[in-house]
Structures are given as C-alpha cells and as structure tokens.
Scaffold this motif. Structure first.
Motif, PDB file in Angstrom:
ATOM      1  N   LEU B 226      87.062  67.109  58.385  1.00  0.00           N
ATOM      2  CA  LEU B 226      88.162  67.559  59.704  1.00  0.00           C
ATOM      3  C   LEU B 226      87.628  68.619  60.252  1.00  0.00           C
ATOM      4  O   LEU B 226      88.176  68.705  61.452  1.00  0.00           O
ATOM      5  CB  LEU B 226      88.982  68.527  58.051  1.00  0.00           C
ATOM      6  N   TRP B 227      86.547  69.344  59.745  1.00  0.00           N
ATOM      7  CA  TRP B 227      86.411  69.980  60.914  1.00  0.00           C
ATOM      8  C   TRP B 227      85.087  69.663  61.329  1.00  0.00           C
ATOM      9  O   TRP B 227      84.998  69.577  63.116  1.00  0.00           O
ATOM     10  CB  TRP B 227      84.977  71.185  59.777  1.00  0.00           C
ATOM     11  N   VAL B 228      84.995  68.514  61.637  1.00  0.00           N
ATOM     12  CA  VAL B 228      83.816  67.479  63.108  1.00  0.00           C
ATOM     13  C   VAL B 228      84.911  66.905  63.586  1.00  0.00           C
ATOM     14  O   VAL B 228      84.867  67.681  64.918  1.00  0.00           O
ATOM     15  CB  VAL B 228      83.430  66.574  62.071  1.00  0.00           C
ATOM     16  N   ALA B 229      86.357  66.592  62.621  1.00  0.00           N
ATOM     17  CA  ALA B 229      87.618  65.809  63.731  1.00  0.00           C
ATOM     18  C   ALA B 229      87.800  66.915  64.824  1.00  0.00           C
ATOM     19  O   ALA B 229      88.321  66.783  66.028  1.00  0.00           O
ATOM     20  CB  ALA B 229      88.201  65.343  62.920  1.00  0.00           C
ATOM     21  N   ALA B 230      87.652  68.607  64.955  1.00  0.00           N
ATOM     22  CA  ALA B 230      88.099  69.752  65.744  1.00  0.00           C
ATOM     23  C   ALA B 230      87.670  69.707  66.427  1.00  0.00           C
ATOM     24  O   ALA B 230      87.833  70.532  67.417  1.00  0.00           O
ATOM     25  CB  ALA B 230      88.677  71.133  64.426  1.00  0.00           C
ATOM     26  N   HIS B 231      86.148  69.848  65.874  1.00  0.00           N
ATOM     27  CA  HIS B 231      85.388  69.372  67.504  1.00  0.00           C
ATOM     28  C   HIS B 231      84.364  68.221  67.381  1.00  0.00           C
ATOM     29  O   HIS B 231      83.186  68.755  67.963  1.00  0.00           O
ATOM     30  CB  HIS B 231      84.108  71.121  66.947  1.00  0.00           C
ATOM     31  N   LEU B 232      85.226  67.501  67.652  1.00  0.00           N
ATOM     32  CA  LEU B 232      83.711  66.498  67.786  1.00  0.00           C
ATOM     33  C   LEU B 232      83.402  66.422  69.555  1.00  0.00           C
ATOM     34  O   LEU B 232      84.530  66.684  70.477  1.00  0.00           O
ATOM     35  CB  LEU B 232      84.706  65.349  67.537  1.00  0.00           C
ATOM     36  N   ARG B 233      82.639  66.039  69.362  1.00  0.00           N
ATOM     37  CA  ARG B 233      81.510  66.278  70.707  1.00  0.00           C
ATOM     38  C   ARG B 233      82.112  64.724  71.711  1.00  0.00           C
ATOM     39  O   ARG B 233      81.551  63.722  70.682  1.00  0.00           O
ATOM     40  CB  ARG B 233      79.541  65.845  70.496  1.00  0.00           C
ATOM     41  N   ARG B 234      82.085  65.287  72.671  1.00  0.00           N
ATOM     42  CA  ARG B 234      82.616  63.949  73.056  1.00  0.00           C
ATOM     43  C   ARG B 234      81.602  63.394  73.744  1.00  0.00           C
ATOM     44  O   ARG B 234      80.772  64.508  74.586  1.00  0.00           O
ATOM     45  CB  ARG B 234      83.752  64.115  74.740  1.00  0.00           C
ATOM     46  N   GLY B 235      81.482  62.043  74.229  1.00  0.00           N
ATOM     47  CA  GLY B 235      80.156  61.780  74.841  1.00  0.00           C
ATOM     48  C   GLY B 235      78.550  62.567  74.626  1.00  0.00           C
ATOM     49  O   GLY B 235      78.204  63.004  75.264  1.00  0.00           O
ATOM     50  N   GLY B 236      78.587  61.631  73.616  1.00  0.00           N
ATOM     51  CA  GLY B 236      77.325  62.350  72.911  1.00  0.00           C
ATOM     52  C   GLY B 236      75.310  62.080  73.819  1.00  0.00           C
ATOM     53  O   GLY B 236      75.800  61.302  74.088  1.00  0.00           O
ATOM     54  N   GLN B 237      75.121  62.646  73.080  1.00  0.00           N
ATOM     55  CA  GLN B 237      73.795  62.398  73.453  1.00  0.00           C
ATOM     56  C   GLN B 237      73.235  61.822  73.045  1.00  0.00           C
ATOM     57  O   GLN B 237      73.002  60.888  71.986  1.00  0.00           O
ATOM     58  CB  GLN B 237      72.830  63.968  73.180  1.00  0.00           C
ATOM     59  N   GLY B 238      72.455  60.601  74.090  1.00  0.00           N
ATOM     60  CA  GLY B 238      71.480  60.174  73.196  1.00  0.00           C
ATOM     61  C   GLY B 238      70.334  60.089  72.307  1.00  0.00           C
ATOM     62  O   GLY B 238      70.114  60.744  73.016  1.00  0.00           O
ATOM     63  N   ALA B 239      69.636  58.975  71.335  1.00  0.00           N
ATOM     64  CA  ALA B 239      68.422  59.486  70.648  1.00  0.00           C
ATOM     65  C   ALA B 239      67.327  59.207  72.018  1.00  0.00           C
ATOM     66  O   ALA B 239      67.696  58.077  72.488  1.00  0.00           O
ATOM     67  CB  ALA B 239      68.682  59.011  69.149  1.00  0.00           C
ATOM     68  N   ILE B 240      66.358  60.139  70.750  1.00  0.00           N
ATOM     69  CA  ILE B 240      65.266  59.070  72.323  1.00  0.00           C
ATOM     70  C   ILE B 240      64.765  58.140  71.341  1.00  0.00           C
ATOM     71  O   ILE B 240      63.854  57.632  70.554  1.00  0.00           O
ATOM     72  CB  ILE B 240      64.321  59.886  72.589  1.00  0.00           C
ATOM     73  N   PRO B 241      64.726  57.189  72.751  1.00  0.00           N
ATOM     74  CA  PRO B 241      63.901  55.591  71.975  1.00  0.00           C
ATOM     75  C   PRO B 241      62.270  55.878  71.587  1.00  0.00           C
ATOM     76  O   PRO B 241      61.666  56.692  72.492  1.00  0.00           O
ATOM     77  CB  PRO B 241      63.921  54.757  73.551  1.00  0.00           C
ATOM     78  N   VAL B 242      61.853  55.387  70.319  1.00  0.00           N
ATOM     79  CA  VAL B 242      61.117  55.283  69.813  1.00  0.00           C
ATOM     80  C   VAL B 242      59.916  54.345  68.994  1.00  0.00           C
ATOM     81  O   VAL B 242      60.987  53.674  68.813  1.00  0.00           O
ATOM     82  CB  VAL B 242      60.839  56.579  68.486  1.00  0.00           C
ATOM     83  N   GLY B 243      58.365  54.283  68.905  1.00  0.00           N
ATOM     84  CA  GLY B 243      57.957  53.273  68.955  1.00  0.00           C
ATOM     85  C   GLY B 243      57.746  52.930  66.990  1.00  0.00           C
ATOM     86  O   GLY B 243      58.508  54.272  66.285  1.00  0.00           O
ATOM     87  N   ARG B 244      57.184  52.589  66.480  1.00  0.00           N
ATOM     88  CA  ARG B 244      56.625  52.397  64.889  1.00  0.00           C
ATOM     89  C   ARG B 244      55.659  53.537  65.494  1.00  0.00           C
ATOM     90  O   ARG B 244      54.647  54.050  66.100  1.00  0.00           O
ATOM     91  CB  ARG B 244      56.024  51.179  64.908  1.00  0.00           C
ATOM     92  N   PRO B 245      55.790  54.460  63.687  1.00  0.00           N
ATOM     93  CA  PRO B 245      55.554  55.336  63.814  1.00  0.00           C
ATOM     94  C   PRO B 245      53.792  55.449  63.730  1.00  0.00           C
ATOM     95  O   PRO B 245      53.331  53.970  62.579  1.00  0.00           O
ATOM     96  CB  PRO B 245      55.893  56.220  62.553  1.00  0.00           C
ATOM     97  N   TRP B 246      52.785  56.184  64.031  1.00  0.00           N
ATOM     98  CA  TRP B 246      51.936  56.279  63.150  1.00  0.00           C
ATOM     99  C   TRP B 246      50.445  57.109  63.916  1.00  0.00           C
ATOM    100  O   TRP B 246      51.339  57.837  64.108  1.00  0.00           O
ATOM    101  CB  TRP B 246      51.124  54.334  64.569  1.00  0.00           C
ATOM    102  N   LEU B 247      49.650  57.751  62.837  1.00  0.00           N
ATOM    103  CA  LEU B 247      49.355  58.747  63.650  1.00  0.00           C
ATOM    104  C   LEU B 247      47.616  57.905  63.156  1.00  0.00           C
ATOM    105  O   LEU B 247      46.623  57.219  62.788  1.00  0.00           O
ATOM    106  CB  LEU B 247      48.698  59.251  62.098  1.00  0.00           C
ATOM    107  N   GLY B 248      46.588  58.866  64.780  1.00  0.00           N
ATOM    108  CA  GLY B 248      45.156  58.872  65.288  1.00  0.00           C
ATOM    109  C   GLY B 248      44.384  59.699  64.843  1.00  0.00           C
ATOM    110  O   GLY B 248      45.376  60.600  63.809  1.00  0.00           O
ATOM    111  N   ARG B 249      43.044  59.616  64.517  1.00  0.00           N
ATOM    112  CA  ARG B 249      42.735  59.854  63.826  1.00  0.00           C
ATOM    113  C   ARG B 249      42.406  61.788  64.847  1.00  0.00           C
ATOM    114  O   ARG B 249      42.567  62.524  63.432  1.00  0.00           O
ATOM    115  CB  ARG B 249      40.977  59.622  64.499  1.00  0.00           C
TER     116      ARG B 249
END
Lengths: 187, 513
Positions: B226-249
């Motif tokens: 109900l609380w979110v319904a009262a303040h629902l963000r219109r036109g939400g932000q997009g998530a940043i696209p991302v590839g497979r997680p990995w770590l270099g040395r």
C-alpha cells in the motif's frame, strides 16, 4: 561526496542541508494523528485492564492486569512525547524504497481503491470460491495500480492462471483447503 | 574441553550434512535460494516479507524442510539485493545500501561485471566464514546458556525490545511507539496463565488472539504494497545492462583482503541486536576506504567498497542465526519472522534447541553451506538473466504481493474475517511507513511480548513477588547493564566525536543514493 559543491548561500556559516519539501499548514501536523491514535489505543488498553473481572485463581503476585496496565500507561506517555516532538518540528522520516518516489505527494486514491478491492475479495471468497475471487483480486489490484493497456486481454489471463495455480498448489502440496466455490463444483 | 566440544560439533555437522544432502532437502534448499535471489532482485520485496508470505507452508512442510528453505531465502535475498543496488542504484534492502555507493558508479563506467562478481564472491566468502563461526560458536553459547532461567529469559527479551527501538532509526520515541503497537496486538486474546480475556471485546474471533502470520503478513506485505502504491515511481529508471560477472587478476589483488576482513566486522554485529547488516556494512565500507591505496577512487567506483561490505553483510546473517538459534533472540526482521515460524511448529529456539532438535539445527546449518555454493553458481554466470526481473511491470508485482498476502492470511483459519483484520494491520503498517515508525520493533513486540510476559510472571512467582527475583542471576545483571548502556548511548555518543561525524556523512551518502 564527489558531487560538485553547490554555491553557498549568503550566510554560509550555518548552511543546513536543503530540507525536503514539506507540506505547510494543517498537513504539516498530520503526524499528530499518530499521537491521537496511540492515545486512543492507550485509553482502550487501560479501560480493558481496569474493567477486567478479577479471577480468584491468580497464580503468583502478577495477574493478567499488570502488563496491560504497563503497556497502556507507556502508550499514553509515548503519545505525549511524540506530540511534543512533532510540535517542536520533529518529523518522522517517510520510508524510501526502490519503487518509492517521495518527491510526489501521496496518491491516496490508489490506496483507497486497493483497500476496496481487498474488502470485496474478503466478501466474495466464501460465496464465489477462491479461484474466481482471487482472480478478481489480482485483476482489480493491477488495474488500481495503473495497469491500463492490457485491462481486458493479458491482465485477466494472468489473474486467472495465477489464481487457479495457487488453488491447486495449496490444495495438493500443502493440504490447505481453499474454498472452490460453485465454479470448481461444476469442474 | 574445547577440543572435545569442537570434535562433537564436527560430528554433529557431518550428521547435518547427512540431513541436508537428502534429495528432498536439496530441493528445498534450491527452492529457497532461487526464490531468495529472485526476491532480492525484485524491487519492493525483501527477505522478511518473503518469509512472512511463505509462513503458510509451515502447515504442510516438516520443520527441517521449511527452515532450510527460509535460510536459503535469507542468504539468497542478500545475493540478489546487491544486483539491484549495483544496476539500479535504488537499494531496497538496507543491507544493500552500501553496495550502491561504489557498485553503481562501477556499472555506469562499464565495470558492472566486476562489481557483480566482487559482490557475489564477497557474499560467498562472508557466508562461508560466518557459517563456520556459527558452527564453532553456537554450541558453546548454547552450552553456556543452558541453565538460564525465567529472569534471564526476561532480561534477554527486554534487551531485544530496547535494542531494536534505540539502536535503529533516527527517532527513539517513534521506535517505542512501534514497539508498544506490537505489544498491544500481542495482548489480544486469552491470557495464557489465567484464561482471562484481554482486549477481545467479547468477540469469539479475537479470543484466540491475532495469529502472528496475519500480523507479519499485514505489516510486511500489505503495509509495504500500500505504501509503494501511494508513491509509485512513474516511468521507472532502466537498469544498466551488464555482461557476465568476472574478475581479472588486478581486481582479485584488490578484493581478496576486503573479502576476508568483512566477516570480522559483520559476524559480531549480526549476533547482537543492532539492526542486522546496516551498521556492519557501513563500518566495513569506511574501514576499506581508510585502508585502501586507491582512496581517490572511492565514490567513483572503488571495488574494495563493494567487496568488503557485501562480505560483511552475509557474515552478519550468520551472526543473526547464532543469537536466534541459541537464545531465541531475533536481531533482524527476517530472524523475527523465522522465530514466528518456530512458534508455529511449537518449537522454542533457545539453549535447549541443540539438544532437543539436533537434526533440525544441524541440518539447517549444513544446508547453509550447501546453499552458499548453489548461490555462487546461480549468481556468477546468471546475473544478467536475474537482472531481467527488474523489468516486471510494477502493477503485476504489487498486485501479486497483495494476492499472496490474502492467500496466506486466509489459509490461517479459512475465515474471511481474518482478511479484514489483515487489511487493518496493513493500514497500520502503511501509517508506520508514512510517519517513520520502524516496523521491526512492532513485529518483535508481537512475537516476543506474550513470551516475555510469561517469563516475567514466572520469575516473580518464584521470588514471591519480590522485584529482586528479576536480577538475582549474574547473567540477568549483565544484560541489564548492557540495556543501561544502550539507553544512555545518545549521551555517551557525545563523548565520541569521530563516530558522530561519520554518521552524519553516512546520512548524506544515503540521501544522495
């Protein structure tokens, strides 16, 4: 921390962080409603405790009244302390979240609509059965929350699928009997 | 003595693996971590709400299976939560706030895969180390606490009440208001010792009390939706696209120390009633910042600032389980709801739990190790898939929460009136979110209140009404001393200027996030 410094106002010595926009007038003190509620609950708890019939077989020195008396008095004290805080300008911080946009005023119409849909579900579950009333609950809630483009196509299909699947899972896996209603009687 | 103890917990743990590795329990662990990750990624649903919504499964599952699933949800929620923080920069779970500070700038500058990997491995390391500490410490704590009596239990519960209202949140009076609302709800029904009706107003419905499932679902699910319904963000932000997680040395060289340091901070803070992962993740963040050779990178995407706090977060979850299993003391909202699940089964967590339910406890602990491995496998290669969940249309998401909340409440007793009570409690939850009353004290009040009253009356019965009966053990006196320190903390804090300054900084950081 890496954000550029905003140009300081004329008296920069005690520049407070820019306050979030606050409603003015009566609405600024709407939090006093919380105090009123706490006060009312406190009185209710105390009246209930005082009018309690004493039981002869009380074991130990502390009876069933003691804790309600403590809770009731504490409610009254907290109500007063909160009122003092609000009148001095203290404000409860509204909770944030991923989908919460606090820069807009609250959309209480949607909340009222959702509460209405929910009460309708409570009234309909016994006569209509769970699959039908549950589908109505999902469909109505999605509509209230602003789903408009698929109101008559995708939304009812999802609602019906979810409702029937839940009915089956609860019935078979958990052994919890939800009312089937006339619809399931026919099937 | 110590050697014997650890040997016996090692053999118990092996038995636990025997329980956890049965095909059915593996399935429940997998279900838990899958649900947990999904819930962590999905905005608006936290692990506490998820476990609350799943409380009805306690009617059909045996306790071991249910708790294996709940623990998977708890740990999985932490893994998933950091994905959302890093890719969206609007953390929902308080544990993931810090991940956004460094993780989101990393994602924006094209290093999202490294941020996700640092977070996932951090959770894995923190969870593994934390759970190992749990294995070593929990039986010892249970042993020490095994002959504590009513006054000690009462003291622990008072500590829980005071800690959740005083340590957390910006306003103590609001914390106490929330606690009292919970205690009042807990009073409704027949008095357990005398059968006296309290706050029932002659209603047969209310004389059974308000079921804790309805309170938990109402406060966490309906109130939140109900609380979110009262303040629902219109036109939400997009998530940043991302590839497979990995770590270099290069990144590995920068992250392995923070991964190992995180649990040192996280675990003890999880075990004490100080609000779970919020404080330790922040402390880990400033520690890493202080120790890092790359200070200038902090705020712009320093990988140490993701690795350390995330490891601390998972370790704090393990610490939480120590106090919940050995003392019955819930220190976070998830632990509180899990305690409610124990009550549904009629099991009392506490020092005797390890003796009475060894299969359950050790099966649960072993399944934590299994779950961590599953989570690492699920999250490292599949993070881009999980992030697609962020596109769920919000009306469906919140309508779904309302739907499952309604199902859960109706399943309690099959009565439509319970749905009305659920809505009323949900509206209370809405009011609490609007006016900054924290939810955790209320739920702890409901769950521990009736129990605390019983212990109080039992202690006073033994001492024949004398108040000294509450403080006649060293254990209780110690706990009351801690409570006094907590209550005096705002004044003590003024003597520690550095702590105050960093707290101010943290608030600014959160405002900016």
């Amino acid at each position: 921390m890496s954000t550029p410094e905003t140009p300081p106002p004329a008296d920069a010595s005690a520049a407070p962080p820019p306050p979030a926009e606050r409603p003015t007038g009566l609405r600024a003190y709407s939090e006093l409603g919380v105090c009123a509620l706490l006060l009312a609950v406190g009185v209710l708890v105390l009246v209930d405790a005082v009018t309690m019939e004493t039981v002869a077989s009380v074991r130990g020195p502390v009876g069933p009244r003691t804790v309600p008396l403590i809770v009731g008095i504490a409610l009254l004290v907290v109500a007063v302390l909160l009122a003092v805080d609000v009148l001095r300008g203290g404000r409860g911080e509204a909770e944030g979240g991923e989908d919460v946009d606090l820069s807009e005023p609250g959309d209480w119409r949607t909340v009222a609509l959702l509460a209405g849909v929910f009460l309708a579900f409570a009234a309909l579950i016994d006569p209509l059965g769970f699959p039908l009333s549950g589908a109505l609950l999902f469909w109505g809630s999605a509509y209230a929350l602003g789903s408009r483009t698929h109101t008559l196509t995708r939304d009812p299909l999802i609602a019906a699928g979810l409702s029937v699947a839940t009915y089956v899972v609860f019935h078979t896996l958990l052994g919890v009997q939800l009312p089937g209603g006339p619809l399931m009687g026919v099937v | 003595m110590d050697v014997m103890l650890s040997a016996s917990s090692a053999s118990s743990l092996i038995d636990g693996f025997g329980t956890a590795l049965t095909p059915l329990n593996l399935l429940w662990a997998a279900t838990g971590v899958l649900l947990g990750t999904a819930i962590g990624v999905l905005p608006g649903i936290g692990p506490a709400m998820a476990v609350a919504l799943l409380l009805p499964v306690t009617y059909g599952l045996d306790p071991t299976a249910a708790f294996i699933m709940f623990a998977g949800i708890y740990y999985g929620g932490m893994f998933g939560g950091s994905t959302t923080s890093i890719l969206l920069n609007t953390p929902g779970e308080s544990a993931a706030v810090i991940a956004a500070i460094e993780g989101n700038p990393m994602a924006k500058s094209g290093r999202g895969s490294q941020a996700l990997a640092a977070a996932a491995v951090g959770h894995f390391a923190g969870g593994m180390i934390g759970t190992t500490l749990l294995v070593v410490l929990a039986p010892t704590v249970a042993d020490l606490a095994v002959d504590i009596g009513a006054p000690d239990y009462f003291a622990i519960m008072v500590l829980a009440f005071i800690a959740v209202t005083s340590v957390l949140g910006s306003s103590r009076v609001r914390g106490f208001a929330s606690l009292l609302i919970g205690l009042t709800i807990g009073l409704v029904g027949l008095d357990q010792m005398t059968g006296q009706q309290r706050l029932t107003f002659g209603s047969l419905q209310l004389s059974d009390g308000i079921d804790v499932v309805i309170v938990a679902v109402g406060l966490f699910a309906i109130g939140e939706a109900l609380w979110v319904a009262a303040h629902l963000r219109r036109g939400g932000q997009g998530a940043i696209p991302v590839g497979r997680p990995w770590l270099g040395r290069h990144e590995l060289r920068r992250t392995w120390k923070p991964w190992l340091r995180g649990p040192v901070i996280g675990f003890p803070f999880g075990a004490i009633p100080a609000g779970g992962a919020e404080i330790p993740t922040f402390l880990s963040y400033i520690t890493e910042k202080r120790l890092s050779k790359n200070k200038q990178e902090f705020g712009k995407g320093a990988i140490e600032g993701v690795a350390g706090p995330e490891s601390a977060a998972s370790a704090s979850a393990a610490g939480t389980l120590v106090s919940m299993l050995t003392l019955g003391l819930p220190t976070t909202a998830v632990a509180a709801v899990m305690l409610a699940a124990f009550q549904q089964y009629g099991i009392q967590p506490g020092p005797l739990l390890f003796e009475r339910e060894p299969e359950l406890v050790w099966g649960l602990i072993a399944s934590l190790f299994v779950g961590m491995v599953m989570l690492l496998v699920l999250n490292l290669p599949l993070a881009p898939v999980w992030s697609k969940l962020l596109r769920v249309p919000r009306p469906y998401l919140y309508a779904g929460i309302l739907f499952f909340a309604a199902v859960g409440a109706y399943a309690v007793g099959g009565e439509a009136i319970d749905l009305v009570i659920l809505l009323i409690i949900g509206l209370i939850g809405l009011m609490m979110r609007r006016y900054g009353l924290p939810v955790l004290p209320a739920i702890i009040g409901v769950i521990l209140g009736p129990n605390a009253e019983q212990q109080l009356r039992r202690a006073l019965q033994i001492s024949d009404g004398s108040v000294t009966g509450l403080v006649n053990t060293p254990f209780a006196v110690t706990v009351y001393a801690i409570i006094v320190v907590l209550l005096a903390w705002p004044w003590l804090k003024r003597l520690l200027p550095s702590a105050r300054r960093s707290e101010g900084r943290r608030e600014r950081v959160e405002d900016g996030g």
